[in-house]
Design a protein around this motif. Structure first.
Motif, mmCIF file in Angstrom:
data_model
loop_
_atom_site.group_PDB
_atom_site.id
_atom_site.type_symbol
_atom_site.label_atom_id
_atom_site.label_comp_id
_atom_site.label_asym_id
_atom_site.label_seq_id
_atom_site.Cartn_x
_atom_site.Cartn_y
_atom_site.Cartn_z
ATOM 1 N N PRO A 71 0.830 -1.211 0.000
ATOM 2 C CA PRO A 71 0.000 0.000 0.000
ATOM 3 C C PRO A 71 0.859 1.254 0.000
ATOM 4 C CG PRO A 71 0.021 -0.998 2.168
ATOM 5 C CD PRO A 71 0.727 -1.953 1.265
ATOM 6 N N SER A 72 0.365 2.310 -0.608
ATOM 7 C CA SER A 72 1.094 3.581 -0.660
ATOM 8 C C SER A 72 0.633 4.545 0.419
ATOM 9 C CB SER A 72 0.923 4.236 -2.034
ATOM 10 O OG SER A 72 -0.453 4.476 -2.315
ATOM 11 N N ARG A 73 -0.502 4.227 1.081
ATOM 12 C CA ARG A 73 -1.028 5.097 2.142
ATOM 13 C C ARG A 73 -1.408 4.242 3.338
ATOM 14 N NH1 ARG A 73 -4.902 5.818 -1.421
ATOM 15 N NH2 ARG A 73 -6.455 5.562 0.240
ATOM 16 N N PRO A 74 -1.186 4.742 4.558
ATOM 17 C CA PRO A 74 -1.553 3.956 5.740
ATOM 18 C C PRO A 74 -3.057 3.763 5.902
ATOM 19 C CG PRO A 74 -0.762 6.133 6.370
ATOM 20 C CD PRO A 74 -0.481 5.989 4.914
ATOM 21 N N ASP A 75 -3.869 4.600 5.232
ATOM 22 C CA ASP A 75 -5.322 4.472 5.369
ATOM 23 C C ASP A 75 -5.962 3.704 4.214
ATOM 24 O OD1 ASP A 75 -4.921 6.350 3.411
ATOM 25 O OD2 ASP A 75 -6.270 7.868 4.252
ATOM 26 N N ASP A 76 -5.151 3.064 3.373
ATOM 27 C CA ASP A 76 -5.674 2.221 2.296
ATOM 28 C C ASP A 76 -5.958 0.842 2.879
ATOM 29 O OD1 ASP A 76 -6.272 0.728 0.072
ATOM 30 O OD2 ASP A 76 -4.462 1.267 -1.060
#
Length: 344
Positions: A71-76
């Motif tokens: 993932p590129s974002r912690p909230d994905d």
């Protein structure tokens, strides 16, 4: 249970100075290398303790082996969940066994936005980790992208051109605050952070942090086992140093430390178990016994010994899971202190 005549035969190669299994998984007798497991052990203050456990994970390698999407974002949440499950061998596809360390969320690993906010990095930005557990102590090292600007803006501390030093939480070392508990600090303990370039070192104890940063180069037995594991390019490893007492069905010769690592994927999975003894004779005695000890252990996961190698006082054993048993179940060997990771 494998038949006796299927087991490889150990043969002494005097010129190489080690024991090799002909026809087994171990074929060479070169020197050790300074790989990832050794790097992690060297970064942790192991000489301060007589008993401890270290876990090491190569996040980049596990992601590559499983052909997983990072993932590129912690909230994905969707991509994150699939990635964590894949690395842990829980998605029914990739046969892996890497677990998220506590400093990056542990069993609450889906809470990566909280992790990122608290320590300035998160699982998706990490390349590898090492974690030393000596309850109530814990020291962790993570290499990856570290947001020092966020840490500097969030906490009081000291900064320099390459990083800085901060403390998360309040109170003395190891004090607890359950109301302030987070995935990174399960009991709300203060956590001391040091960033140097792309390396974060985090400790519940300021003295442990200082020892780690002062250049403590690691417990000798742990370093020997780290080298043995690195030779097999493991992507996940654990090393246990301390009392390894077992029962009458355990290994016959005493050893000071044991390690376990996982390597390979897609039909090439292998479990590597390494032992640090006081002398070569003890290592040879356990090499002769290990296949029988594994076969006779009713509490071990289904494993078959495929090779043994003795180099000095270090014994390396390679094993494969039998049937369709996932490789992640190999961690039960240490959790249950199976007979072949304990001694009489």
């Amino acid at each position: 249970m494998p038949a006796r005549d299927r087991r490889p035969v150990r043969t002494l190669l005097p010129a190489a100075g080690c024991l090799v299994l002909l026809g087994g998984a171990l074929s060479g007798c070169g020197g050790g290398n300074d790989g990832l497991v050794r790097t992690a052990v060297e970064a942790l203050p192991t000489t301060a303790y007589d008993e401890f456990r270290i876990t090491v994970g190569d996040i980049e390698r596990a992601t590559e082996l499983g052909e997983l999407e990072r993932p590129s974002r912690p909230d994905d949440d969707e991509t994150l969940a699939a990635w964590i499950a894949g690395m842990g061998g829980l998605d029914g596809d990739a046969d892996l066994g890497l677990h998220v360390p506590e400093v990056l969320g542990g069993t609450s690993a889906m809470q990566q936005p909280v992790v990122a906010d608290e320590i300035g990095t998160w699982l998706g930005d990490a390349r590898w980790f090492g974690e030393l557990r000596t309850p109530p102590g814990r020291v962790s090292v993570v290499e990856g992208d570290i947001d020092t600007e966020h840490l500097d803006a969030t906490y009081d501390g000291e900064t320099d051109g390459d990083g800085g030093r901060w403390t998360v939480g309040e109170g003395g070392d190891h004090t607890t605050d359950l109301d302030g508990a987070t995935p990174v600090r399960p009991l709300g303990q203060p956590l001391h952070l040091d960033v140097d370039g792309d390396r974060l070192t985090a400790s519940f104890s300021e003295s442990d942090l200082e020892l780690a940063l002062a250049g403590d180069r690691g417990d000798e037995a742990a370093l020997d086992l780290a080298d043995a594991l690195d030779e097999h390019e493991v992507y996940a490893a654990a090393i246990v140093v301390g009392a390894m007492d077992g029962g009458p069905s355990s290994m016959p010769a005493a050893f000071d430390a044991v390690g376990l690592g996982l390597t390979g994927q897609d039909g090439d999975e292998e479990v590597v178990v390494v032992y640090a003894h006081d002398d070569e004779g003890s290592a040879e005695e356990n090499a002769d016994a290990v296949a029988d000890v594994v076969d006779d252990d009713p509490y071990a996961p289904p494993l078959e010994v495929t090779g043994t190698e003795v180099r000095g006082s270090v014994l390396t054993v390679t094993l494969r899971m039998t049937g369709d048993t996932p490789v992640r179940t190999a961690w039960q060997v240490l959790a249950r202190r199976a007979a072949f990771v304990s001694h009489r």
